[in-house]
Design a protein around this motif. Structure first.
Motif, PDB file in Angstrom:
ATOM      1  N   UNK A  38       1.075  -0.786  -0.034  1.00 40.57           N
ATOM      2  CA  UNK A  38       0.040   0.002  -0.059  1.00 40.57           C
ATOM      3  C   UNK A  38       0.835   1.159   0.280  1.00 40.57           C
ATOM      4  N   UNK A  39       2.438   1.051   0.560  1.00 44.81           N
ATOM      5  CA  UNK A  39       2.768   1.778   0.425  1.00 44.81           C
ATOM      6  C   UNK A  39       4.220   2.267  -0.369  1.00 44.81           C
ATOM      7  N   UNK A  40       3.629   1.498  -1.734  1.00 45.46           N
ATOM      8  CA  UNK A  40       4.243   2.060  -3.065  1.00 45.46           C
ATOM      9  C   UNK A  40       5.226   1.164  -2.534  1.00 45.46           C
ATOM     10  N   UNK A  41       6.223   0.228  -1.356  1.00 39.49           N
ATOM     11  CA  UNK A  41       7.298  -0.586  -1.490  1.00 39.49           C
ATOM     12  C   UNK A  41       7.936  -1.659  -3.172  1.00 39.49           C
ATOM     13  N   UNK A  42       6.364  -2.134  -3.256  1.00 43.05           N
ATOM     14  CA  UNK A  42       6.378  -3.488  -3.606  1.00 43.05           C
ATOM     15  C   UNK A  42       6.965  -2.679  -5.506  1.00 43.05           C
ATOM     16  N   UNK A  43       6.790  -2.190  -5.810  1.00 46.22           N
ATOM     17  CA  UNK A  43       7.250  -0.588  -6.971  1.00 46.22           C
ATOM     18  C   UNK A  43       8.600  -0.453  -7.237  1.00 46.22           C
ATOM     19  N   UNK A  44       9.042  -0.597  -6.041  1.00 42.99           N
ATOM     20  CA  UNK A  44      10.374  -0.284  -6.023  1.00 42.99           C
ATOM     21  C   UNK A  44      11.336  -1.307  -5.872  1.00 42.99           C
ATOM     22  N   UNK A  45      12.689  -1.436  -7.076  1.00 42.66           N
ATOM     23  CA  UNK A  45      13.144  -2.196  -7.003  1.00 42.66           C
ATOM     24  C   UNK A  45      14.405  -2.259  -6.223  1.00 42.66           C
ATOM     25  N   UNK A  46      14.827  -2.949  -4.623  1.00 37.71           N
ATOM     26  CA  UNK A  46      14.995  -2.828  -3.852  1.00 37.71           C
ATOM     27  C   UNK A  46      15.490  -4.599  -3.487  1.00 37.71           C
ATOM     28  N   UNK A  47      16.615  -4.590  -2.695  1.00 39.43           N
ATOM     29  CA  UNK A  47      17.279  -5.603  -2.985  1.00 39.43           C
ATOM     30  C   UNK A  47      16.540  -5.928  -1.399  1.00 39.43           C
ATOM     31  N   UNK A  48      16.323  -7.398  -1.077  1.00 36.05           N
ATOM     32  CA  UNK A  48      16.123  -8.030   0.601  1.00 36.05           C
ATOM     33  C   UNK A  48      16.819  -7.349   1.767  1.00 36.05           C
ATOM     34  N   UNK A  49      18.195  -7.048   1.401  1.00 34.95           N
ATOM     35  CA  UNK A  49      18.562  -5.729   2.202  1.00 34.95           C
ATOM     36  C   UNK A  49      18.846  -4.720   2.509  1.00 34.95           C
ATOM     37  N   UNK A  50      18.257  -4.418   1.390  1.00 35.54           N
ATOM     38  CA  UNK A  50      17.863  -2.670   1.340  1.00 35.54           C
ATOM     39  C   UNK A  50      16.859  -2.689   2.494  1.00 35.54           C
ATOM     40  N   UNK A  51      16.019  -3.492   2.086  1.00 37.89           N
ATOM     41  CA  UNK A  51      14.348  -3.744   2.590  1.00 37.89           C
ATOM     42  C   UNK A  51      14.279  -3.319   4.538  1.00 37.89           C
ATOM     43  N   UNK A  52      14.821  -4.595   4.137  1.00 35.26           N
ATOM     44  CA  UNK A  52      15.932  -5.476   5.868  1.00 35.26           C
ATOM     45  C   UNK A  52      15.899  -3.565   6.278  1.00 35.26           C
TER      46      UNK A  52
END
Length: 110
Positions: A38-52
């Protein structure tokens, strides 16, 4: 004097509690995932490490801001080393736009 429980009974209780904990973890993961989408994170090309790291920063922020008095907050343990208590605003809903920025600033529409 009360009779002690058998080893098998205790092991069954532990197994039951582990299933309950796994179900709780799953429900919380689904909740957080839905909020992230909902916040828009799914549309960003981020690694698991960046998200963590981003989620860790968010957790630190809420621990500092929302810590109940008289309760010491600890850093989260790395994955697989234990669980930390849920912190934040004390509700099941996220704060409504706590940063004061608009959705447009995050790539969404108002």
């Amino acid at each position: 004097m009360a009779r002690q429980q058998s080893r098998a009974t205790i092991e069954a209780e532990i197994a039951s509690l582990q299933r309950k904990l796994a179900n709780l973890d799953k429900a919380q993961a689904e909740r957080i995932g839905k909020i992230a989408v909902k916040a828009g994170l799914a549309g960003l090309d981020l690694t698991d490490a960046q998200l963590t790291e981003a989620f860790s920063e968010l957790a630190r922020r809420f621990r500092k801001e929302g810590a109940p008095e008289g309760r010491e907050q600890s850093e989260p343990k790395p994955e697989g080393e234990g669980r930390s208590e849920r912190k934040g605003n004390g509700t099941s809903e996220p704060d409504a736009n706590p940063s004061g920025s608009s959705k447009k600033a995050h790539g969404g529409e108002e």
